[in-house]
Scaffold this motif. Structure first.
Motif, PDB file in Angstrom:
ATOM      1  N   LYS A  16       7.790  10.337 -17.552  1.00 29.79           N
ATOM      2  CA  LYS A  16       8.563   9.598 -16.537  1.00 29.79           C
ATOM      3  C   LYS A  16       8.039   9.901 -15.139  1.00 29.79           C
ATOM      4  CE  LYS A  16      12.712   9.595 -19.357  1.00 29.79           C
ATOM      5  NZ  LYS A  16      14.034  10.154 -19.542  1.00 29.79           N
ATOM      6  N   LEU A  17       7.641  11.143 -14.917  1.00 29.72           N
ATOM      7  CA  LEU A  17       7.093  11.531 -13.612  1.00 29.72           C
ATOM      8  C   LEU A  17       5.786  10.801 -13.330  1.00 29.72           C
ATOM      9  CD1 LEU A  17       7.485  13.267 -11.127  1.00 29.72           C
ATOM     10  CD2 LEU A  17       6.363  15.143 -12.334  1.00 29.72           C
ATOM     11  N   VAL A  18       4.980  10.573 -14.351  1.00 27.74           N
ATOM     12  CA  VAL A  18       3.740   9.802 -14.190  1.00 27.74           C
ATOM     13  C   VAL A  18       4.070   8.415 -13.635  1.00 27.74           C
ATOM     14  CG1 VAL A  18       1.907   8.612 -15.473  1.00 27.74           C
ATOM     15  CG2 VAL A  18       2.381  11.017 -15.937  1.00 27.74           C
ATOM     16  N   ALA A  19       5.053   7.754 -14.230  1.00 27.24           N
ATOM     17  CA  ALA A  19       5.420   6.403 -13.791  1.00 27.24           C
ATOM     18  C   ALA A  19       5.972   6.417 -12.371  1.00 27.24           C
ATOM     19  CB  ALA A  19       6.448   5.811 -14.754  1.00 27.24           C
ATOM     20  N   VAL A  20       6.839   7.366 -12.080  1.00 30.59           N
ATOM     21  CA  VAL A  20       7.441   7.440 -10.745  1.00 30.59           C
ATOM     22  C   VAL A  20       6.375   7.746  -9.700  1.00 30.59           C
ATOM     23  CG1 VAL A  20       9.044   8.755  -9.305  1.00 30.59           C
ATOM     24  CG2 VAL A  20       9.728   8.032 -11.598  1.00 30.59           C
ATOM     25  N   LYS A  21       5.478   8.674 -10.011  1.00 37.37           N
ATOM     26  CA  LYS A  21       4.418   9.019  -9.061  1.00 37.37           C
ATOM     27  C   LYS A  21       3.509   7.815  -8.799  1.00 37.37           C
ATOM     28  CE  LYS A  21       1.076  12.539  -7.975  1.00 37.37           C
ATOM     29  NZ  LYS A  21       0.528  13.846  -8.286  1.00 37.37           N
ATOM     30  N   ALA A  22       3.193   7.068  -9.841  1.00 39.03           N
ATOM     31  CA  ALA A  22       2.360   5.868  -9.665  1.00 39.03           C
ATOM     32  C   ALA A  22       3.062   4.856  -8.772  1.00 39.03           C
ATOM     33  CB  ALA A  22       2.032   5.250 -11.024  1.00 39.03           C
ATOM     34  N   LEU A  23       4.354   4.663  -8.979  1.00 36.53           N
ATOM     35  CA  LEU A  23       5.105   3.719  -8.149  1.00 36.53           C
ATOM     36  C   LEU A  23       5.197   4.183  -6.700  1.00 36.53           C
ATOM     37  CD1 LEU A  23       7.907   2.786 -10.684  1.00 36.53           C
ATOM     38  CD2 LEU A  23       6.026   1.326  -9.897  1.00 36.53           C
ATOM     39  N   ILE A  24       5.323   5.478  -6.491  1.00 44.56           N
ATOM     40  CA  ILE A  24       5.350   6.007  -5.119  1.00 44.56           C
ATOM     41  C   ILE A  24       4.012   5.769  -4.437  1.00 44.56           C
ATOM     42  CG2 ILE A  24       5.430   8.140  -3.765  1.00 44.56           C
ATOM     43  CD1 ILE A  24       7.618   9.101  -5.728  1.00 44.56           C
ATOM     44  N   ILE A  25       2.927   6.041  -5.150  1.00 49.03           N
ATOM     45  CA  ILE A  25       1.588   5.821  -4.578  1.00 49.03           C
ATOM     46  C   ILE A  25       1.424   4.351  -4.202  1.00 49.03           C
ATOM     47  CG2 ILE A  25      -0.883   5.777  -5.114  1.00 49.03           C
ATOM     48  CD1 ILE A  25      -0.370   8.281  -6.876  1.00 49.03           C
ATOM     49  N   LEU A  26       1.801   3.457  -5.107  1.00 51.45           N
ATOM     50  CA  LEU A  26       1.661   2.021  -4.831  1.00 51.45           C
ATOM     51  C   LEU A  26       2.522   1.597  -3.649  1.00 51.45           C
ATOM     52  CD1 LEU A  26       1.612   0.731  -8.496  1.00 51.45           C
ATOM     53  CD2 LEU A  26      -0.260   0.554  -6.838  1.00 51.45           C
ATOM     54  N   SER A  27       3.737   2.107  -3.568  1.00 51.50           N
ATOM     55  CA  SER A  27       4.614   1.714  -2.458  1.00 51.50           C
ATOM     56  C   SER A  27       4.101   2.248  -1.129  1.00 51.50           C
ATOM     57  CB  SER A  27       6.047   2.179  -2.706  1.00 51.50           C
ATOM     58  OG  SER A  27       6.138   3.577  -2.628  1.00 51.50           O
ATOM     59  N   GLN A  28       3.539   3.440  -1.128  1.00 49.01           N
ATOM     60  CA  GLN A  28       2.977   3.992   0.111  1.00 49.01           C
ATOM     61  C   GLN A  28       1.772   3.189   0.560  1.00 49.01           C
ATOM     62  OE1 GLN A  28       2.311   8.042  -1.139  1.00 49.01           O
ATOM     63  NE2 GLN A  28       4.214   8.738  -0.207  1.00 49.01           N
ATOM     64  N   GLN A  29       0.952   2.771  -0.386  1.00 48.45           N
ATOM     65  CA  GLN A  29      -0.239   1.997  -0.030  1.00 48.45           C
ATOM     66  C   GLN A  29       0.129   0.608   0.461  1.00 48.45           C
ATOM     67  OE1 GLN A  29      -2.632   2.324  -3.553  1.00 48.45           O
ATOM     68  NE2 GLN A  29      -3.365   4.343  -2.982  1.00 48.45           N
ATOM     69  N   VAL A  30       1.131   0.009  -0.124  1.00 51.83           N
ATOM     70  CA  VAL A  30       1.589  -1.302   0.338  1.00 51.83           C
ATOM     71  C   VAL A  30       2.160  -1.165   1.741  1.00 51.83           C
ATOM     72  CG1 VAL A  30       3.318  -3.097  -0.028  1.00 51.83           C
ATOM     73  CG2 VAL A  30       1.953  -2.278  -1.940  1.00 51.83           C
ATOM     74  N   GLY A  31       2.953  -0.135   1.976  1.00 48.93           N
ATOM     75  CA  GLY A  31       3.498   0.114   3.308  1.00 48.93           C
ATOM     76  C   GLY A  31       2.403   0.331   4.329  1.00 48.93           C
ATOM     77  N   PHE A  32       1.360   1.054   3.946  1.00 44.83           N
ATOM     78  CA  PHE A  32       0.229   1.298   4.836  1.00 44.83           C
ATOM     79  C   PHE A  32      -0.475  -0.013   5.167  1.00 44.83           C
ATOM     80  CE2 PHE A  32      -4.340   1.953   5.339  1.00 44.83           C
ATOM     81  CZ  PHE A  32      -4.341   2.747   6.473  1.00 44.83           C
ATOM     82  N   CYS A  33      -0.657  -0.864   4.164  1.00 47.26           N
ATOM     83  CA  CYS A  33      -1.331  -2.147   4.397  1.00 47.26           C
ATOM     84  C   CYS A  33      -0.542  -3.020   5.364  1.00 47.26           C
ATOM     85  CB  CYS A  33      -1.541  -2.886   3.074  1.00 47.26           C
ATOM     86  SG  CYS A  33      -2.762  -2.116   2.002  1.00 47.26           S
ATOM     87  N   PHE A  34       0.789  -3.073   5.197  1.00 45.09           N
ATOM     88  CA  PHE A  34       1.606  -3.871   6.097  1.00 45.09           C
ATOM     89  C   PHE A  34       1.582  -3.292   7.512  1.00 45.09           C
ATOM     90  CE2 PHE A  34       3.994  -5.371   2.222  1.00 45.09           C
ATOM     91  CZ  PHE A  34       3.506  -6.664   2.298  1.00 45.09           C
ATOM     92  N   ALA A  35       1.624  -1.985   7.640  1.00 45.25           N
ATOM     93  CA  ALA A  35       1.585  -1.360   8.967  1.00 45.25           C
ATOM     94  C   ALA A  35       0.240  -1.616   9.627  1.00 45.25           C
ATOM     95  CB  ALA A  35       1.830   0.140   8.839  1.00 45.25           C
ATOM     96  N   PHE A  36      -0.837  -1.567   8.855  1.00 43.80           N
ATOM     97  CA  PHE A  36      -2.164  -1.785   9.390  1.00 43.80           C
ATOM     98  C   PHE A  36      -2.323  -3.241   9.845  1.00 43.80           C
ATOM     99  CE2 PHE A  36      -6.703  -2.817   8.861  1.00 43.80           C
ATOM    100  CZ  PHE A  36      -7.228  -1.912   9.763  1.00 43.80           C
ATOM    101  N   ARG A  37      -1.799  -4.177   9.052  1.00 41.93           N
ATOM    102  CA  ARG A  37      -1.890  -5.607   9.410  1.00 41.93           C
ATOM    103  C   ARG A  37      -1.135  -5.908  10.693  1.00 41.93           C
ATOM    104  NH1 ARG A  37      -0.780  -8.948   4.020  1.00 41.93           N
ATOM    105  NH2 ARG A  37      -2.603  -8.239   2.930  1.00 41.93           N
ATOM    106  N   SER A  38       0.004  -5.263  10.886  1.00 45.34           N
ATOM    107  CA  SER A  38       0.806  -5.577  12.064  1.00 45.34           C
ATOM    108  C   SER A  38       0.120  -5.107  13.359  1.00 45.34           C
ATOM    109  CB  SER A  38       2.184  -4.928  11.950  1.00 45.34           C
ATOM    110  OG  SER A  38       2.081  -3.520  11.988  1.00 45.34           O
ATOM    111  N   ARG A  39      -0.819  -4.185  13.228  1.00 39.77           N
ATOM    112  CA  ARG A  39      -1.548  -3.713  14.418  1.00 39.77           C
ATOM    113  C   ARG A  39      -2.681  -4.648  14.806  1.00 39.77           C
ATOM    114  NH1 ARG A  39      -2.115   2.698  13.004  1.00 39.77           N
ATOM    115  NH2 ARG A  39       0.094   3.080  12.835  1.00 39.77           N
TER     116      ARG A  39
END
Length: 78
Positions: free
Chosen positions: A54-77
């Motif tokens: 379960k931790l594998v799945a949660v960690k993967a989802l956290i990584i994906l959400s952080q990267q998506v957040g980073f992409c949106f923050a980068f685009r807004s700049r």
């Protein structure tokens, strides 16, 4: 591709490398359609799975959400 004696990582009796498999799920998420990724992810979150799986799945989802957040923050700049 699945060899006849091969099992999914979450059915392994050996200890699993959480970071490695989380990174694998992240790579899979980038390569397959969302529906296919969810089909792969759901068995990892079944009630009978170990906490490590379960931790594998949660960690993967956290990584994906952080990267998506980073992409949106980068685009807004831009």
């Amino acid at each position: 591709m699945k060899i006849s004696n091969q099992r999914p990582f979450f059915e392994s009796v050996e200890p699993i490398d959480i970071s490695f498999y989380a990174d694998c799920l992240v790579a899979i998420a980038r390569l397959v359609p969302d529906e296919e990724f969810l089909r792969i992810l759901h068995p990892c979150l079944d009630a009978e799975r170990s906490y490590a799986v379960k931790l594998v799945a949660v960690k993967a989802l956290i990584i994906l959400s952080q990267q998506v957040g980073f992409c949106f923050a980068f685009r807004s700049r831009l």
